[in-house]
Design an enzyme around this catalytic site. Structure first.
Site, short mmCIF file in Angstrom:
data_model
loop_
_atom_site.label_atom_id
_atom_site.label_comp_id
_atom_site.label_asym_id
_atom_site.label_seq_id
_atom_site.Cartn_x
_atom_site.Cartn_y
_atom_site.Cartn_z
N HIS A 202 33.55 8.49 45.93
CA HIS A 202 34.60 7.46 46.03
C HIS A 202 35.35 7.50 47.35
CE1 HIS A 202 35.06 5.77 41.88
NE2 HIS A 202 34.20 6.74 41.66
N HIS B 160 29.45 17.76 45.28
CA HIS B 160 29.92 16.61 44.48
C HIS B 160 28.68 15.89 43.95
CE1 HIS B 160 33.05 13.68 43.38
NE2 HIS B 160 32.10 12.78 43.53
N HIS C 267 32.34 15.55 40.58
CA HIS C 267 31.60 14.32 40.31
C HIS C 267 31.41 14.05 38.81
CE1 HIS C 267 29.30 10.80 40.99
NE2 HIS C 267 28.17 11.28 40.56
MN LIG Z 1 34.78 11.18 40.34
#
Ligand SMILES: [Mn+2]
Length: 398
Positions: A83, A164, A197
């Site tokens: 993100h 992540h 994540h």
């Molecule tokens: Mn996330």
């Protein structure tokens, strides 16, 4: 050695102001706990922000807390998550790093066609920290395939790897369809794998991979996450792993099976479920599902019931009626999941229909993000349109 491990803070998430406020407060509260726990350093495993261009408010609050840590001499090591990136590859984390508020440890160089990651040494504890960014659609996989693992494995000392990425071996059952990578892509022999994540808390150790830790989101990010996740982070204290929940409100979770019932009957069952309850500082999560015997879903008097819950002190009432149907038709529903997953599923279904140069799996999320852009402050409509058009031409390589 004592450190805190946070992931998926998603500062700026939630449109509903009351939940957005809780989300921001969760970060503030976590940093306060980190400070009172006197940790040596803090790890943030991606998705510090919910979008690559965070709002002024979420940026302001995030910076204030990071500054507090910096002033106390508590270093923050960070990686970018799926993100955190803009389509151009720019990330707000660079701004924070330039201001001395954190160190982005996902840095490397090409050595004979392999990716050699830089190892950062925490000055106080001598912990060696490195990591890999996470990207949308698991595009970081190609970096892992190029990764010079031997270089990292032969490094001595207490080592931390930040990632992540969803790992197949730790993937929760409810996220079976989520893209994931086998753990064998990671370098072996680290003392701690600080993962992010996957928004489900999970920890596991393997012979070659000790302490693989997903703290889950700092504050749940959706209705279903609110139902199942507490939200919080981990503290690693000399080999001991302690989960620190961030609980700012209580939760009252209930569901009504509406199958073969009239809307009136559903009303009275909800009323029964909430009767005489004290909802002070409580989020109410209500799921209604099933095919009614008569009437329509809108005949259930939710407005009245929600105001009753509010009168009983509720902080916020969330309802999920996506599986509540009328007797005359059966709706086709996509399984409830987050927006990104739905987008990804739709992209996958429609791949190969366009004649373009770039990899579609990479291009389409970029396009979605670009076309989602808002007008800058002071920008005229004309300049804004021109900018969007130029950006799109650039991605399409026209
Ligand atoms: Mn996330």
């Amino acid at each position: 050695m004592k450190f805190a491990h946070l992931a998926d803070c998603h500062m700026g998430a939630w449109r509903e102001p009351k939940l957005a406020e809780l989300n921001r407060k969760a970060f503030i509260s976590a940093v306060d706990t980190v400070i009172s726990e006197k940790v040596d350093f803090v790890l943030i495993s991606g998705d510090l922000f919910n979008t690559s261009l965070p709002s002024f408010d979420s940026l302001k609050e995030t910076v204030a807390k990071l500054k507090q840590l910096a002033d106390l001499g508590i270093p923050v090591y960070i990686i970018a998550g799926s993100h955190d990136f803009s389509p151009s590859g720019k990330t707000m984390l660079d701004v924070l790093e330039n201001a001395g508020l954190c160190t982005n440890v996902a840095k490397g160089e090409d050595v004979n066609g392999r990716l050699r990651l830089r190892i950062f040494v925490d000055p106080k504890t001598n912990a060696k920290i490195t990591g890999m960014i996470g990207k949308k659609g698991m595009l970081e996989r190609e970096f892992y395939e190029l990764l010079d693992r031997e270089h990292l494995e032969k490094e001595e000392g207490f080592k931390i790897f930040m990632l992540h990425t969803a790992l197949t071996e730790l993937k929760p059952k409810e996220l079976e369809k989520m893209d994931s990578a086998p753990i064998s892509l990671l370098p072996r022999g680290f003392d701690y794998y600080a993962a992010g994540h996957v928004h489900v808390r999970n920890t596991k150790s393997f012979p070659d991979y000790k302490n693989v830790v997903y703290p889950g989101p700092l504050f749940p990010n959706s209705f279903s996450e609110l139902e199942t996740e507490t939200g919080g982070f981990y503290i690693y204290d000399n080999g001991e792993l302690i989960f620190k929940p961030v609980e700012l409100v209580k939760k009252f979770i209930f569901g009504i099976d509406c199958g073969n019932k009239t809307p009136d009957k559903v009303d009275s069952e909800i009323e029964e479920a909430i009767k005489d309850k004290d909802f002070d500082n409580t989020i109410i999560l209500m799921r209604l599902a099933g095919k009614l015997s008569s009437g329509r879903p809108s005949d259930v008097d939710l407005k009245n019931l929600v105001s009753k819950m509010n009168a009983q002190g509720a902080y916020f009432v969330m309802k999920n009626t996506s599986k509540l149907t009328a007797p005359e038709f059966e709706e086709v529903q996509i399984e409830t999941s987050n927006i990104e997953e739905i987008e990804e599923a739709i992209i996958k279904e429609n791949m190969g229909q366009f004649k373009i140069k770039k990899n579609e799996k990479e291009l389409i999320p970029d396009m979605i993000e670009f076309l989602n852009k808002e007008k800058d402050e002071g920008e005229t409509n004309r300049d804004f349109e021109e900018r969007v058009r130029k950006d799109v031409d650039k991605i399409l390589e026209l």
